[in-house]
Design an enzyme around this catalytic site. Structure first.
Site, PDB file in Angstrom:
ATOM      1  N   HIS B 186     -65.798  16.383  20.871  1.00 35.96           N
ATOM      2  CA  HIS B 186     -66.939  15.523  20.497  1.00 35.96           C
ATOM      3  C   HIS B 186     -67.742  16.228  19.409  1.00 35.96           C
ATOM      4  O   HIS B 186     -67.797  17.457  19.367  1.00 35.96           O
ATOM      5  CB  HIS B 186     -67.804  15.306  21.744  1.00 35.96           C
ATOM      6  CG  HIS B 186     -68.943  14.370  21.529  1.00 35.96           C
ATOM      7  ND1 HIS B 186     -70.108  14.740  20.884  1.00 35.96           N
ATOM      8  CD2 HIS B 186     -69.095  13.072  21.877  1.00 35.96           C
ATOM      9  CE1 HIS B 186     -70.927  13.695  20.850  1.00 35.96           C
ATOM     10  NE2 HIS B 186     -70.338  12.675  21.438  1.00 35.96           N
ATOM     11  N   ASP B 312     -69.885   4.810  23.037  1.00 33.81           N
ATOM     12  CA  ASP B 312     -70.865   5.849  22.725  1.00 33.81           C
ATOM     13  C   ASP B 312     -72.230   5.512  23.335  1.00 33.81           C
ATOM     14  O   ASP B 312     -73.270   5.678  22.702  1.00 33.81           O
ATOM     15  CB  ASP B 312     -70.993   6.087  21.210  1.00 33.81           C
ATOM     16  CG  ASP B 312     -71.568   7.471  20.891  1.00 33.81           C
ATOM     17  OD1 ASP B 312     -71.854   8.247  21.834  1.00 33.81           O
ATOM     18  OD2 ASP B 312     -71.744   7.769  19.705  1.00 33.81           O
TER      19      ASP B 312
END
Lengths: 349, 349
Positions: B186, B312
């Protein structure tokens, strides 16, 4: 090189990001890269390699960069290139001390103008400048455009860690807009305050650092409002826009959110969306990106009328890549636009 | 939000990059971001904003991050999300001193495991680790996989300026490969030695710095031979691969040339092309990139079977973006793969 490439049927091939270096500046670069007399690890990494390595690739590039005559023309003939738009190789005069930089930009411009005079159907040229002295840069832009007949301005991304969104550089944009000269924003290696994590992995140059540095520079120029101040300014970027076409949606989304949140007091609202500037103020070349999926993607999200051919001679002198772009799945009219008439219009050839 | 989104016809929607934070770590973050007790300008910029700003966006994110119960489930229902694969928000435990980091990773993993136990059809979870202590990270991976039933490992890019291509971190990859756990890489903000030119223009976060930092990290992992050493290691990246799919041709070309030239003695030949690893060892999610042109481009150059859905949450909680992806121009079978079965396979749900 495996074959000799003939003329294209129906269009001239104009290559728009093609580099040279005067031998005088070549010697200065070699001194800088080997003496340690420069606080620019990217320059030392890149030019220390290209100008002093004995590898075949480095020697080929170093020799070809210095030729503005028969060798270059023979390479163009072999690759089917009708015209090169020449520019001083990155990082140009931008790494030098200001007085030397001004002198070297002038020298480069005299040399390229001379090459164009000798071979007016084969060469056009862009103006090299020393942004570290904006007033002299403006003078040189005026001299290059009016007395030397040059057709654009080449800037190799950051100048000793400074970016063109800094208003002290805006007289350069003002002159470019007034003289209708496109500004070609070419990559440089990232500056000292950014390069370390790239350099320690060998990713500082054309493989990745170039793209990041130049994409960042494009975004700084857009988000700091350069095009709101100079709406008719035209810029050209290579490598299909350093992947910013891939990011259009996210750039708009995140810019809108960031401005609304007032997270940075210097990030002001713009008149248009980030993607609008990327579609309306920038042109894109295929230097180093002779790959159909990325070319057609860029044509589809930016516009067919915004993408043109470049080779990146002598760094990526691969004649087969010309054929790959001859074979793009676009109409004959679009292909003539891509290889010839868009460059003629943008650079007013 | 303009409408309530119903269940999809024919598939479950599994969102694969969905963030949370335990309130205890939230308090530590607020202290760190406001006390100046951390040498990480990116953290101060990002978390100083999200956790302390009074803007509506920041408050919404800060509150939603801390909820693993009814509020989150209601948001999922409103957006038609059947399941979230939860992960500790960036930068996780990676900014903390080692002992505290190990403790906070354990706490986060206990919390996410608890949420999964309470709502086994709605949540799955990934393992947070403290890479700054690789031996403890390996222990926590084993505990997370075998005792807590977690399904992947979340790493938020650099750990205090260090990257996973450093062999001291390779026991983490070894454990991931042995336990068949995908490693989700990430974004984080760039480290101190890289961030300055981004930060001074407000481009350090999700608008651009995230992408650059994570793309660089992916390339470091590939080019330093991690996948030659761990060929069955699987990684997952968000934001459609941080634009690396756009660069496949150029990465191969430049990597080959750089290795051949021996420009960097630490850049060794690899068993396969850079693009091969990007196609065979990585999966890609659409977090923050609900944009059909980039999704279909990635599907076409990486593979339909390598691209899956992510939202997200709560950073980009935009239910309309679910509908945009429901409408992708792909077959019903590919859509089920994209929203559901690929995630089930990669995370072994």
């Amino acid at each position: 090189m495996t074959e000799r490439i003939g003329p294209a049927p129906g269009y001239r091939r104009i290559a728009t990001e093609e580099a040279f270096i005067p031998p005088e500046l070549h010697r200065i670069y070699v001194d800088l890269a080997t003496s340690g007399g420069i606080d620019d690890p990217g320059f030392i990494s890149l030019m220390g390699y290209y100008l002093t390595s004995t590898s075949e690739r480095a020697r080929n590039v170093s020799e070809r960069l210095q030729d503005l005559g028969e060798r270059r023309l023979a390479d163009m003939d072999a690759a089917g290139i009708d015209m090169q738009i020449l520019s001083l190789t990155s990082p140009g005069a931008q790494v030098l001390k200001p007085d030397l930089a001004v002198a070297m930009a002038r020298l480069a411009n005299d040399r390229v103008a001379d090459a164009v005079r000798r071979h007016p159907t084969r060469f056009a040229g862009m103006i090299a400048i020393a942004p570290q002295n904006p007033a002299e840069a403006v003078k040189e832009i005026e001299r290059g455009a009016t007395r030397l007949g040059l057709k654009g301005i080449m800037i190799n991304s950051h100048t000793q860690g400074e970016y063109l969104d800094n208003p002290k550089f805006w007289p350069i944009f003002e002159a470019a807009e007034a003289l209708r000269l496109p500004v070609y924003l070419h990559p440089n290696t990232p500056p000292a305050k950014m390069i370390q994590p790239f350099l320690e992995a060998g990713l500082d140059g054309a493989i990745y650092g170039f793209a990041v540095e130049t994409g960042l520079h494009m975004l700084r120029i857009v988000t700091q409002g350069v095009f709101d101040r100079f709406p008719n300014l035209t810029m050209v970027v290579g490598h299909l826009g350093e992947a910013l076409p891939f990011w259009l949606f996210r750039l708009d989304y995140m810019h809108r959110g960031t401005v609304m949140s007032k997270r940075y007091d210097f990030m002001k609202p713009l008149k248009k969306k980030v993607s609008d500037y990327l579609r309306e103020n920038f042109y894109y070349t295929t230097s180093g990106m002779p790959w159909e999926p990325a070319i057609t993607f860029t044509q589809s999200v930016i516009g067919m009328d915004r993408v043109m051919y470049a080779m990146d001679y002598p760094y990526q002198y691969v004649p087969e890549e010309v054929l790959a772009q001859d074979a793009l799945p676009i109409s004959d009219a679009d292909k003539k636009r891509f290889f010839q008439t868009l460059a003629e219009d943008v650079f007013r050839l």
